[in-house]
Design a protein around this motif. Sequence first.
Motif, PDB file in Angstrom:
ATOM      1  N   ASP A  77      -5.211   2.395   0.043  1.00 41.98           N
ATOM      2  CA  ASP A  77      -5.113   0.975  -0.287  1.00 41.98           C
ATOM      3  C   ASP A  77      -4.524   0.778  -1.687  1.00 41.98           C
ATOM      4  OD1 ASP A  77      -7.194   1.889  -1.810  1.00 41.98           O
ATOM      5  OD2 ASP A  77      -8.682   0.452  -1.075  1.00 41.98           O
ATOM      6  N   LYS A  83      -1.929   0.019  -4.421  1.00 46.06           N
ATOM      7  CA  LYS A  83      -0.746  -0.829  -4.389  1.00 46.06           C
ATOM      8  C   LYS A  83       0.359  -0.251  -5.280  1.00 46.06           C
ATOM      9  CE  LYS A  83      -2.054  -4.079  -1.590  1.00 46.06           C
ATOM     10  NZ  LYS A  83      -2.111  -5.483  -2.026  1.00 46.06           N
ATOM     11  N   VAL A  88       0.846  -1.195   0.000  1.00 45.36           N
ATOM     12  CA  VAL A  88       0.000   0.000   0.000  1.00 45.36           C
ATOM     13  C   VAL A  88       0.882   1.246   0.000  1.00 45.36           C
ATOM     14  CG1 VAL A  88      -1.956  -1.105   1.102  1.00 45.36           C
ATOM     15  CG2 VAL A  88      -0.183  -0.051   2.523  1.00 45.36           C
TER      16      VAL A  88
END
Length: 223
Positions: A143, A145, A137
Amino acid sequence: MKKGFISICAFFVSALVFAQNITTASAYFKTVSEYYATIKDYEVDFEIKMDNKETKGKISYKAPDLLRLDYSNPEEQVIVFNGDTLTIYLPESSAVLQQHINPSSGAAAANATTSQGLSLLSRYYSVAYETGQEAEVLDDESDEKVIKFILTRRNSSEAFKYIKIAINAQTKLIRRMEAVTPKGEQFLFNFYDYQLNLGLTDQRFIYDPPSSANNYNNFLFSE
């Protein structure tokens, strides 16, 4: 003895298979640079933080070297490079700074969010994963990536001691850059909402500053 030999062979085979799944940081970084080379133009929102100061706006870029930054904070500030001349309009000072840039100097490639800029970074900085090649993250509040890199300067003449770069794992676009000077000064760059291959024309990079502003030519080399 035979069983031991088989075990050793199995170990080396498994190690080889594991190694084939590893992409070195420099190799991955090169694929990002190569992807940027396929992008004809883009626009992206940016945010720059330094100490308690924050600026933001929109970047427009057209390959190979046209660049424009339109600021919303400070409002109306503009930076444009049209392939020949760098123009900076500072509304608070009512000043226009202009500097002719020799293309052979490489200054046109100074924008890190281009293929040329990424290539220059890999030339003058050592590239490594910050934590590993697996996506993680961006930060505790997101969140998204990303793959995180840390670039360490190869010699003391470089402006930044190290640069951290977070690249979106799916798009291979730069999401965040953190640059730290030898004195510990920190610059944080965030990039949001990329729009790729919009068909931008050269007209986008023509800027006429206010006629009432004071002009300062060749400001980079003036005494």
